[in-house]
Design a protein around this motif. Sequence first.
Motif, PDB file in Angstrom:
ATOM      1  N   ALA A 225       0.836  -1.211   0.000  1.00 31.45           N
ATOM      2  CA  ALA A 225       0.000   0.000   0.000  1.00 31.45           C
ATOM      3  C   ALA A 225       0.869   1.258   0.000  1.00 31.45           C
ATOM      4  O   ALA A 225       0.571   2.243  -0.700  1.00 31.45           O
ATOM      5  CB  ALA A 225      -0.933  -0.006   1.212  1.00 31.45           C
ATOM      6  N   ALA A 226       1.949   1.230   0.791  1.00 36.92           N
ATOM      7  CA  ALA A 226       2.848   2.390   0.808  1.00 36.92           C
ATOM      8  C   ALA A 226       3.485   2.586  -0.560  1.00 36.92           C
ATOM      9  O   ALA A 226       3.643   3.734  -1.032  1.00 36.92           O
ATOM     10  CB  ALA A 226       3.919   2.191   1.881  1.00 36.92           C
TER      11      ALA A 226
ATOM     12  N   ARG B 249       0.909   4.102  -2.778  1.00 36.68           N
ATOM     13  CA  ARG B 249       0.725   5.520  -2.459  1.00 36.68           C
ATOM     14  C   ARG B 249       1.873   6.356  -3.001  1.00 36.68           C
ATOM     15  O   ARG B 249       1.675   7.452  -3.539  1.00 36.68           O
ATOM     16  CB  ARG B 249       0.597   5.699  -0.940  1.00 36.68           C
ATOM     17  N   GLN B 250       3.093   5.834  -2.865  1.00 32.84           N
ATOM     18  CA  GLN B 250       4.245   6.553  -3.401  1.00 32.84           C
ATOM     19  C   GLN B 250       4.151   6.689  -4.918  1.00 32.84           C
ATOM     20  O   GLN B 250       4.423   7.759  -5.476  1.00 32.84           O
ATOM     21  CB  GLN B 250       5.531   5.832  -2.997  1.00 32.84           C
TER      22      GLN B 250
ATOM     23  N   ALA C 120       1.417   6.584  -6.710  1.00 32.73           N
ATOM     24  CA  ALA C 120       0.330   7.519  -7.018  1.00 32.73           C
ATOM     25  C   ALA C 120       0.785   8.958  -6.873  1.00 32.73           C
ATOM     26  O   ALA C 120       0.442   9.825  -7.701  1.00 32.73           O
ATOM     27  CB  ALA C 120      -0.865   7.234  -6.100  1.00 32.73           C
ATOM     28  N   ALA C 121       1.562   9.213  -5.799  1.00 33.90           N
ATOM     29  CA  ALA C 121       2.078  10.570  -5.615  1.00 33.90           C
ATOM     30  C   ALA C 121       3.008  10.941  -6.767  1.00 33.90           C
ATOM     31  O   ALA C 121       2.957  12.078  -7.295  1.00 33.90           O
ATOM     32  CB  ALA C 121       2.813  10.671  -4.280  1.00 33.90           C
TER      33      ALA C 121
END
Length: 301
Positions: free
Chosen positions: A76-77, A80-81, A83-84
């Motif tokens: 998930a991290a 998220r990274q 996606a950022a």
Amino acid sequence: MSDTVSGAVNTPVTDAAKSGGSDAARIAEVKAWLVSQFEAAGKEVPDFEYTPLSVGHLYNLATVSQAKTQAANIIAADFRQKAAEYRSQAARIKEILENMGLAQESLTSNVVSSAHVLANVANLLNIRDTELSSFLVAMGDISLRKTAVEEKRAKVEKESKILLDYTRKAIARLTYLKSIHKQLEDDVAPCQKQMEDWKTSLAVMGSKERQYLQQYNNYKALLNRVGYTREISHGVLVEMAEYRKELEKKTKPILDTLRSYQDLPPDKALAALAIEGKKRQYAAAEKYLEEVLHSALATND
């Protein structure tokens, strides 16, 4: 929690569950894990007995759940990274396009539609960018797959035609066999009647045969009693009858002459001479008849 339970069922008991830590420490860790899981679901932990077997399974389940939770947090991290990073790259590309006057708001509807079509095609072709080379590679791959599919389709169609031909022949043969079977069923009753007639005829013929054999034996015994031999055949009798007719023709004038003598006046001397002459002629005729009969019998032998 269902995912963690299903994952733990297929996982063997770890070494930590077997020998690591004391029982009290493991029970405390299991209780803490149960509380966290049930609180996340909005429920309370049900009461049950903590036996060594249940504690071992729950400890193993907790270990697997925590490992999967940690892996899920890492993934998930990472997402998220990424996606950022994608948002940052999208903002940078948008800024560049706005500086170049190519912002989406300033583009015409046709260009926007073309861009959407291009993006959809890229997603459909499963390529990461819209470079021409990427499209060419993807199209080449699709062409190869299309060729392979067409070859398989042609092969399947050929096999289908062969199977269809076999099926048609099988149906034709089945129809022919059904017609023959129907014809044979229709012929059963007449054939049975004919067989019954033949049985009756054979029984009658057998009876006649026995009767004829009995008559043959009777006639044979009768012929043996009367002294019949093979020399007395129909041909011999016919030949002798013909000779008899010829002799009757020859003796008839003599008999007529003798009958004429009966009308003459009685003269003992002349009558005696005439009688002697006729006796000689009659004896000669009998001798001739015997010679003819003997010659006929000798010829048949």
